[in-house]
Design a protein around this motif. Sequence first.
Motif, PDB file in Angstrom:
ATOM      1  N   GLU A 172       0.774  -1.026   0.017  1.00 56.07           N
ATOM      2  CA  GLU A 172      -0.042   0.000   0.062  1.00 56.07           C
ATOM      3  C   GLU A 172       0.961   1.278   0.132  1.00 56.07           C
ATOM      4  N   SER A 173       1.779   1.367   0.589  1.00 56.51           N
ATOM      5  CA  SER A 173       2.980   2.380   0.608  1.00 56.51           C
ATOM      6  C   SER A 173       3.408   2.485  -0.788  1.00 56.51           C
ATOM      7  N   HIS A 174       3.914   1.601  -1.274  1.00 55.11           N
ATOM      8  CA  HIS A 174       4.379   1.689  -2.663  1.00 55.11           C
ATOM      9  C   HIS A 174       3.075   2.042  -3.604  1.00 55.11           C
ATOM     10  N   ARG A 202      12.776  -0.917   3.129  1.00 55.22           N
ATOM     11  CA  ARG A 202      12.529  -1.786   2.067  1.00 55.22           C
ATOM     12  C   ARG A 202      12.210  -0.762   0.777  1.00 55.22           C
ATOM     13  N   LEU A 203      11.480   0.259   1.182  1.00 56.03           N
ATOM     14  CA  LEU A 203      11.285   1.217   0.111  1.00 56.03           C
ATOM     15  C   LEU A 203      12.253   1.783  -0.478  1.00 56.03           C
ATOM     16  N   ARG A 204      13.475   1.983   0.438  1.00 59.43           N
ATOM     17  CA  ARG A 204      14.652   2.486  -0.352  1.00 59.43           C
ATOM     18  C   ARG A 204      15.449   1.371  -1.143  1.00 59.43           C
ATOM     19  N   ASN A 208      13.905   2.145  -4.586  1.00 59.93           N
ATOM     20  CA  ASN A 208      14.614   3.422  -4.578  1.00 59.93           C
ATOM     21  C   ASN A 208      13.922   4.590  -4.224  1.00 59.93           C
ATOM     22  N   TYR A 209      12.810   4.560  -3.267  1.00 61.32           N
ATOM     23  CA  TYR A 209      12.104   5.568  -2.907  1.00 61.32           C
ATOM     24  C   TYR A 209      12.591   5.928  -1.350  1.00 61.32           C
TER      25      TYR A 209
END
Length: 253
Positions: A172-174, A202-204, A208-209
Amino acid sequence: MVGKHPLRIRIVTPLCDVSEEQRRATLAEVVQFTDLGIEFDIVALAAGPASIENPIDDALAAPQVVVEALKAEQAGIDAVIIDCMGDPGLMPAREAVSIPVVGPGEASLHFAAMMGHRVGCVSVLESVRPMLFAHARAYGLAEKLVSVRTIDVPVLEIEHNLAKLSELLYLESHRMIVQDRVDTIVLGCTGFLGVADELEQRLRTEANYRVPVISPLPAAALLAASMVWGGLRHSRRAYPQADRTRLPLVISQ
């Protein structure tokens, strides 16, 4: 002043049934602040909802939250945190006591508003979405909170879904970042314990966010401590002192 004496913060969990395991997990979320001379304790409500997932639950919890805030002040506690993203009883509790009362919802949204331009919140159920947007309007942050997404897991089921919780929050964040152009994420439930750092990492690494992920309870703890150390109190123009003789409760002396 920092270090003058141990700062005592009481976490009021606005539920009437909290397990010892839940208490330990909640304290673990703020344990990093004990090195700053902060002592935390936790109390639950004598009566109230099993969980807070809609405005009715919020209303049922609010009176007992005020009671616990009064008890905390009488016990010499320096500040109170309401352990729920919905901030039940926040405004009346501030009128009832003179010590700072902090809501994780308000605290985390304000932190997020300073860390980015487009804030997204990932929470539990669809029923909380109107509440979160309403709070953002009340806190003057309606233009900042651009997205609220949910993982369809009730509050009382979180601890039974820990294995898939991280994956649901990540997905959901993605989606918020890609579809809603969110640049800052707030975890929309204080029951999402111990997952903020992992989600941010994990997003990073996987997408790559580089977006901050804010856990509401530590945000509230930081704000509450800063208010006490800075000698700050809620405005009596905004939160008039309640006439305690008219309150339908008795706090023992």
